[in-house]
Write an enzyme that holds these catalytic residues in place. Sequence first.
Site, PDB file in Angstrom:
ATOM      1  N   ASP A  10       0.675  -1.343  -0.287  1.00 13.72           N
ATOM      2  CA  ASP A  10      -0.315   0.016   0.146  1.00 13.72           C
ATOM      3  C   ASP A  10       0.818   1.603  -0.166  1.00 13.72           C
ATOM      4  OD1 ASP A  10      -2.194   1.194   0.177  1.00 13.72           O
ATOM      5  OD2 ASP A  10      -2.095   1.885   2.239  1.00 13.72           O
ATOM      6  N   SER A  11       0.288   2.521  -0.338  1.00 19.61           N
ATOM      7  CA  SER A  11       0.926   3.682  -0.643  1.00 19.61           C
ATOM      8  C   SER A  11       0.988   4.135   1.404  1.00 19.61           C
ATOM      9  CB  SER A  11       0.427   4.704  -0.811  1.00 19.61           C
ATOM     10  OG  SER A  11      -0.832   5.534  -0.405  1.00 19.61           O
ATOM     11  N   TYR A  42      -0.301   8.242  -3.112  1.00 18.70           N
ATOM     12  CA  TYR A  42      -0.519   7.586  -4.441  1.00 18.70           C
ATOM     13  C   TYR A  42      -1.958   8.410  -4.886  1.00 18.70           C
ATOM     14  CZ  TYR A  42       2.381   3.767  -4.069  1.00 18.70           C
ATOM     15  OH  TYR A  42       3.440   2.892  -4.277  1.00 18.70           O
ATOM     16  N   GLY A  43      -3.124   8.686  -4.415  1.00 19.96           N
ATOM     17  CA  GLY A  43      -4.382   9.208  -5.130  1.00 19.96           C
ATOM     18  C   GLY A  43      -3.692  10.392  -5.579  1.00 19.96           C
ATOM     19  N   CYS A  73      -4.681  -0.920  -1.888  1.00 25.67           N
ATOM     20  CA  CYS A  73      -4.761   0.346  -1.868  1.00 25.67           C
ATOM     21  C   CYS A  73      -5.627   0.691  -3.428  1.00 25.67           C
ATOM     22  CB  CYS A  73      -3.312   1.084  -2.387  1.00 25.67           C
ATOM     23  SG  CYS A  73      -3.222   2.304  -2.779  1.00 25.67           S
ATOM     24  N   THR A  75      -5.871   3.642  -5.145  1.00 26.87           N
ATOM     25  CA  THR A  75      -6.137   4.095  -5.859  1.00 26.87           C
ATOM     26  C   THR A  75      -4.442   3.123  -6.700  1.00 26.87           C
ATOM     27  OG1 THR A  75      -5.986   5.654  -4.552  1.00 26.87           O
ATOM     28  CG2 THR A  75      -4.343   5.919  -6.639  1.00 26.87           C
ATOM     29  N   GLU A 151      -1.317   9.195   7.674  1.00 23.46           N
ATOM     30  CA  GLU A 151       0.011   8.865   7.927  1.00 23.46           C
ATOM     31  C   GLU A 151       1.299   9.315   9.127  1.00 23.46           C
ATOM     32  OE1 GLU A 151       2.529   6.293   5.136  1.00 23.46           O
ATOM     33  OE2 GLU A 151       0.092   5.818   4.874  1.00 23.46           O
ATOM     34  N   CYS A 183     -10.679   4.159   0.205  1.00 21.30           N
ATOM     35  CA  CYS A 183      -9.263   3.607   0.530  1.00 21.30           C
ATOM     36  C   CYS A 183      -9.070   3.478   2.012  1.00 21.30           C
ATOM     37  CB  CYS A 183      -8.789   5.793   1.039  1.00 21.30           C
ATOM     38  SG  CYS A 183      -6.971   5.711   1.012  1.00 21.30           S
ATOM     39  N   HIS A 185      -6.527   4.104   3.521  1.00 21.63           N
ATOM     40  CA  HIS A 185      -6.279   4.004   5.431  1.00 21.63           C
ATOM     41  C   HIS A 185      -7.567   4.729   6.329  1.00 21.63           C
ATOM     42  CE1 HIS A 185      -3.086   5.526   2.527  1.00 21.63           C
ATOM     43  NE2 HIS A 185      -2.333   5.792   4.185  1.00 21.63           N
TER      44      HIS A 185
END
Length: 262
Positions: A10-11, A42-43, A73, A75, A151, A183, A185
């Site tokens: 994942d990002s 990444y988005g 992820c 995205t 993050e 997403c 996250h």
Amino acid sequence: MNNHPIGIFDSGVGGTSIWKEINALLPHEHTVYLADSKNAPYGEKSKDEIIELCIKNTEFLLQEGCKLIVVACNTATTNAIDYLRAHYKVPFIGIEPAIKPAALQSESKKVGVLATKGTLSSLLFHSTSENHANGIRIIEQVGTGLVPLIERGKVDSPETKALLEKYLNPMVASGIDYLVLGCTHYPYLLPVLRELLPNHVKIIDSGEAVARQTKAVLVKNDLLTSSNDNGTYRFITNAKAEILEYFLQDFRGTTELTYQDF
């Protein structure tokens, strides 16, 4: 290959929400999780940039001997999954916003989707919406700024709440009865989302469905582990390990977490 690990990338830390669902369903499987936090989010990147990052992550996990790769992820899935499947032999599991179940169950015929710009602007997202949301009004909202806050571990911060109120209030005013989290996250925002949303608005994410699909693909390809012991769970990040450790605190003592500049 049966006892080789499942690879997940994942990002950043968001995909750990997917890892937790996979681990709950398949606790005997070894896993290697790659957190590309250095390049999050990444988005906001172009399709070509996203594909290049996904190639890098895939190559890393293949070097680790992974038998299947979960693109944890939204995205990355919506922009790169077709490329990855066309260029690598390993099975890939992708993630899409759960529009179909929300559309099927919505009584108001109005469904909100909170996702990144990269997901909402992708061809895959629009084809999914067209195929599964006939007669449903999809109200899209780009969650600008949410991933960087998560993050940094600021899940319950005033800044995060203010952004969510800004994004959610127009959706609620328009009459949504389902909110789709687009997403990986965003499941970490569930306590705040439930605090801000009216009780009648239900929240859907893709975690459990992804875990079930992962198991199904492993079974189909005869790749389920033969071990009855708990798997080994490795997490690799190219940013501050403390943030990843924060999101894995319930699994302290059972996971191996390392920093690596990939």
